[in-house]
Motif scaffolding. Structure first.
Motif, PDB file in Angstrom:
ATOM      1  N   TYR A 518      52.483  -4.644  40.965  1.00  0.00           N
ATOM      2  CA  TYR A 518      52.276  -5.016  39.554  1.00  0.00           C
ATOM      3  C   TYR A 518      51.151  -4.230  38.869  1.00  0.00           C
ATOM      4  O   TYR A 518      51.378  -3.632  37.804  1.00  0.00           O
ATOM      5  CB  TYR A 518      52.045  -6.529  39.442  1.00  0.00           C
ATOM      6  N   PRO A 519      49.925  -4.168  39.440  1.00  0.00           N
ATOM      7  CA  PRO A 519      48.871  -3.411  38.746  1.00  0.00           C
ATOM      8  C   PRO A 519      49.237  -1.939  38.544  1.00  0.00           C
ATOM      9  O   PRO A 519      48.975  -1.368  37.480  1.00  0.00           O
ATOM     10  CB  PRO A 519      47.652  -3.557  39.675  1.00  0.00           C
ATOM     11  N   ALA A 520      49.861  -1.342  39.563  1.00  0.00           N
ATOM     12  CA  ALA A 520      50.253   0.069  39.444  1.00  0.00           C
ATOM     13  C   ALA A 520      51.345   0.242  38.394  1.00  0.00           C
ATOM     14  O   ALA A 520      51.379   1.247  37.666  1.00  0.00           O
ATOM     15  CB  ALA A 520      50.749   0.592  40.796  1.00  0.00           C
ATOM     16  N   GLU A 521      52.246  -0.750  38.279  1.00  0.00           N
ATOM     17  CA  GLU A 521      53.298  -0.694  37.258  1.00  0.00           C
ATOM     18  C   GLU A 521      52.690  -0.731  35.853  1.00  0.00           C
ATOM     19  O   GLU A 521      53.149  -0.031  34.951  1.00  0.00           O
ATOM     20  CB  GLU A 521      54.270  -1.873  37.431  1.00  0.00           C
ATOM     21  N   LEU A 522      51.666  -1.565  35.672  1.00  0.00           N
ATOM     22  CA  LEU A 522      50.993  -1.632  34.368  1.00  0.00           C
ATOM     23  C   LEU A 522      50.407  -0.279  33.995  1.00  0.00           C
ATOM     24  O   LEU A 522      50.583   0.210  32.870  1.00  0.00           O
ATOM     25  CB  LEU A 522      49.871  -2.684  34.392  1.00  0.00           C
ATOM     26  N   ILE A 523      49.701   0.325  34.940  1.00  0.00           N
ATOM     27  CA  ILE A 523      49.041   1.613  34.677  1.00  0.00           C
ATOM     28  C   ILE A 523      50.082   2.701  34.408  1.00  0.00           C
ATOM     29  O   ILE A 523      49.937   3.492  33.468  1.00  0.00           O
ATOM     30  CB  ILE A 523      48.123   1.989  35.854  1.00  0.00           C
ATOM     31  N   ALA A 524      51.156   2.717  35.204  1.00  0.00           N
ATOM     32  CA  ALA A 524      52.197   3.742  35.031  1.00  0.00           C
ATOM     33  C   ALA A 524      52.911   3.584  33.687  1.00  0.00           C
ATOM     34  O   ALA A 524      53.180   4.574  32.994  1.00  0.00           O
ATOM     35  CB  ALA A 524      53.208   3.652  36.178  1.00  0.00           C
ATOM     36  N   ALA A 525      53.211   2.332  33.302  1.00  0.00           N
ATOM     37  CA  ALA A 525      53.899   2.091  32.025  1.00  0.00           C
ATOM     38  C   ALA A 525      52.999   2.459  30.850  1.00  0.00           C
ATOM     39  O   ALA A 525      53.451   3.042  29.860  1.00  0.00           O
ATOM     40  CB  ALA A 525      54.330   0.629  31.928  1.00  0.00           C
ATOM     41  N   ALA A 526      51.710   2.138  30.961  1.00  0.00           N
ATOM     42  CA  ALA A 526      50.760   2.457  29.888  1.00  0.00           C
ATOM     43  C   ALA A 526      50.611   3.961  29.727  1.00  0.00           C
ATOM     44  O   ALA A 526      50.482   4.464  28.597  1.00  0.00           O
ATOM     45  CB  ALA A 526      49.410   1.814  30.181  1.00  0.00           C
ATOM     46  N   LYS A 527      50.645   4.664  30.838  1.00  0.00           N
ATOM     47  CA  LYS A 527      50.441   6.123  30.810  1.00  0.00           C
ATOM     48  C   LYS A 527      51.525   6.824  29.986  1.00  0.00           C
ATOM     49  O   LYS A 527      51.266   7.822  29.318  1.00  0.00           O
ATOM     50  CB  LYS A 527      50.450   6.662  32.247  1.00  0.00           C
ATOM     51  N   VAL A 528      52.748   6.278  30.024  1.00  0.00           N
ATOM     52  CA  VAL A 528      53.853   6.905  29.282  1.00  0.00           C
ATOM     53  C   VAL A 528      54.251   6.079  28.056  1.00  0.00           C
ATOM     54  O   VAL A 528      55.289   6.315  27.447  1.00  0.00           O
ATOM     55  CB  VAL A 528      55.080   7.134  30.194  1.00  0.00           C
ATOM     56  N   TYR A 529      53.406   5.116  27.682  1.00  0.00           N
ATOM     57  CA  TYR A 529      53.646   4.268  26.501  1.00  0.00           C
ATOM     58  C   TYR A 529      55.045   3.654  26.533  1.00  0.00           C
ATOM     59  O   TYR A 529      55.783   3.701  25.553  1.00  0.00           O
ATOM     60  CB  TYR A 529      53.472   5.079  25.210  1.00  0.00           C
TER      61      TYR A 529
END
Length: 593
Positions: A518-529
């Motif tokens: 979950y935390p990594a998914e948040l960061i990855a999704a935020a990185k590509v908006y």
């Protein structure tokens, strides 16, 4: 160190030990093991072959033997062509679950010190928000919340287009045909009332054009010579000159619109930290043009107009100031970009605007870079596609665009009909029912629009979106409500902590692995908006939980207290992630359905 980092480090050591070669970390490729093979983590061996000088199968076998011997948590391996599948001990997954996932702050990403502005909505004050605005607002809000959840300091802003000829058209029509009508006297929301007069202007204007064409004028001349458009143009000039009566009417009618927008925004569940108004910014940018002329970035043509030549960059020549000294749209945007940066000193600034403006933003950002604005590298255009509706699926107020208020009201009504048909709300109070229908209807709308990558054009089918099965908002909402019901029936007590002496089923192991991301998914999704990336992760979580729930014996009746509590823990962590992730998407998950 997590298991992936551990395996990466050990693989680098293995290549050194086995082949006396240094392999760069970025060439150690890990992925989840495919469901049909035994194991949880797979090493893609092909990049290692050039160091081993052996076949993929032999290389994979030698690496597997080394890793089993040197990593306590790796208990077995198997080789499928050039893929090395590793089995990780249950003790590792249990330890990860108990120490990390059961922590109260699991999913909280630490602040990274970066400041980001997200500009979205950007409505015109001559009409209500429509379906296109709905995608814009939901996208802007969820991207802002995603950035916030991934450690950024975020500012949400709304640049309101509150001036111009389109505003004067509504004002003039109201003056001529309004008879003093107000939102209170008409029982219409203010934005709908002003939009009504914009439509009236258009109808009357078309009549005048047809009359002039009947007298022999060309369509182009008729459009210019129609008395209504001339009056609207004079009203705009009067506004720019500060005419008291025009300014008073402008403030009154814009006030009606803002009251209407506020209701729509509240229903939609979006908010802003600051509003900018075009009436305050439309004169900005002229100083930027002067600066560009001095630096030689811009040039003047003989008629006095100011341009920039971007042909060397694969674009064209762009007008930045008219010959009469008046601004064009990009002039204002140059000035507003500077003002926003001066106000907030953000590292990145995101413009959420439809893909019809792709070229405009390429030009805008390039001009700012050529002007030497160091912060221009942090400007991004979050471009998104249009939303279509299946023909005849939903009425629109004027037969052309679908009004946002009508859309949301119809979604809530559809949710009510579908939920009542299932017969599961008979014991709900009327207030609980209304809240539930609101949550399901708007949750369905938001999820359907957000689960698709922003750049893609999408077809929105209201009926399809409100389905309690499949990749929909209501399915995830229902999964959350099911878990809350289970935890309530079982008298779940989170204080008990984690279990240690149990054997995991395959699906339980999958659950822990998926939840841990979950935390990594948040960061990855935020990185590509991309809220779509988060939305689809949440769907996978809900889908896997339902598989787990149906595979194990009824959890409430489980006699082994440690096993029962462990499965309740998995359920509770799942519910927490679904609630947290859906909140980032702007969606409320009910406690019961």
């Amino acid at each position: 160190m997590n298991i992936e980092q551990h395996i990466t480090t050990a693989t680098i050591a293995a290549v050194k030990h086995l082949y006396d070669q240094e392999i760069p970390e970025n060439q150690v490729s890990l992925q989840d093991t495919r469901a049909e093979f035994e194991g949880q983590i797979t090493i893609v061996v092909f990049p290692v072959v050039r160091f081993s000088k052996k076949s993929p199968e032999v290389t994979a076998t030698e690496l597997g033997e080394y890793l089993v011997a040197h990593i306590e948590e790796i208990t077995a391996f198997n080789v499928v062509k050039g893929f090395l599948n590793l089995t990780v001990a249950d003790s590792y997954w249990l330890n990860l679950f108990n120490q990390k996932l059961l922590s109260p702050d699991f999913g909280a990403v630490p602040a990274n010190g970066k400041k980001v502005m997200v500009e979205y909505s950007s409505p015109n004050t001559n009409k209500p928000l429509h379906l296109g605005h709905v995608r814009n607002n939901l996208l802007g809000y969820s991207v802002a919340e995603l950035l916030k959840a991934s450690g950024h300091e975020v500012y949400k802003v709304n640049l309101v287009n509150d001036r111009g000829i389109h505003i004067c058209k509504s004002m003039l029509a109201w003056q001529k045909w309004g008879n003093g009508e107000t939102p209170e006297s008409s029982l219409l929301k203010g934005d709908h009332l002003v939009g009504k007069y914009y439509v009236i202007f258009d109808k009357e204007y078309k009549k005048e054009i047809e009359a002039l064409k009947a007298e022999g004028q060309t369509e182009e001349d008729a459009k210019k010579n129609a008395p209504l458009i001339k009056e609207a143009q004079k009203m705009l000039l009067d506004w720019e000159n500060g005419d008291e009566a025009v300014m008073s009417l402008w403030k009154t009618m814009n006030g009606w619109v803002y009251d209407g927008f506020a209701v729509t925004y509240k229903t939609m569940g979006v908010d802003f930290d600051k509003y900018y108004y075009e009436s305050n910014t439309y004169l900005l940018g002229k100083g930027t043009v002067e600066e560009g002329l001095e630096k030689g970035v811009f040039f003047k043509k003989p008629d006095g107009s100011v341009w920039i030549d971007l042909t060397a960059d694969g674009l064209d020549q762009k007008l930045v100031l008219r010959a009469d000294g008046t601004s064009v749209y990009i002039t204002q945007d140059l000035g507003t970009a500077q003002m926003k940066h001066d106000d907030f000193q953000m590292d990145d600034s995101l413009y959420v605007v439809g893909n019809e403006q792709d070229y405009h933003f390429k030009v805008l950002f390039l001009i700012l870079e050529k002007l030497g604005k160091t912060w221009a590298k942090g400007l991004h255009h979050l471009s998104y596609g249009m939303v279509d509706l299946p023909s005849g699926k939903m009425k629109s107020r004027e037969g052309t665009v679908v009004d946002a208020d009508d859309l949301m009201a119809e979604m809530v009504e559809t949710a009510k009909q579908k939920t009542e048909a299932l017969g599961k709300v008979n014991d709900f109070s009327e207030e609980e029912k209304e809240n539930l229908y609101q949550n399901i209807g708007l949750g369905a709308l938001k999820y359907f629009l957000l689960k698709v990558e922003p750049k893609k054009r999408l077809l929105f089918d209201p009926a399809e979106s409100i389905d309690f099965q499949g990749n929909t908002g209501p399915f995830i909402q229902y999964t959350h409500a099911r878990i809350k019901s289970l935890l309530g029936k079982a008298g779940y007590d989170p204080v008990k902590g984690g279990a240690k002496n149990i054997v995991l089923t395959g699906t339980e192991r999958e659950m822990i692995m998926l939840l841990a991301k979950y935390p990594a998914e948040l960061i990855a999704a935020a990185k590509v908006y991309s809220p779509a990336s988060l939305a689809n992760y949440l769907y996978e979580v809900a889908k896997l939980f339902n598989k787990f729930y149906h595979e194990v014996p009824p959890i409430v009746k489980e006699e082994d207290e440690e096993l029962k509590h462990h499965r309740l823990n998995i359920s509770a962590v799942t519910a927490g992630i679904l609630k947290s992730g859906m909140r980032i998407l702007g969606i409320t998950v009910p406690e019961r359905m």
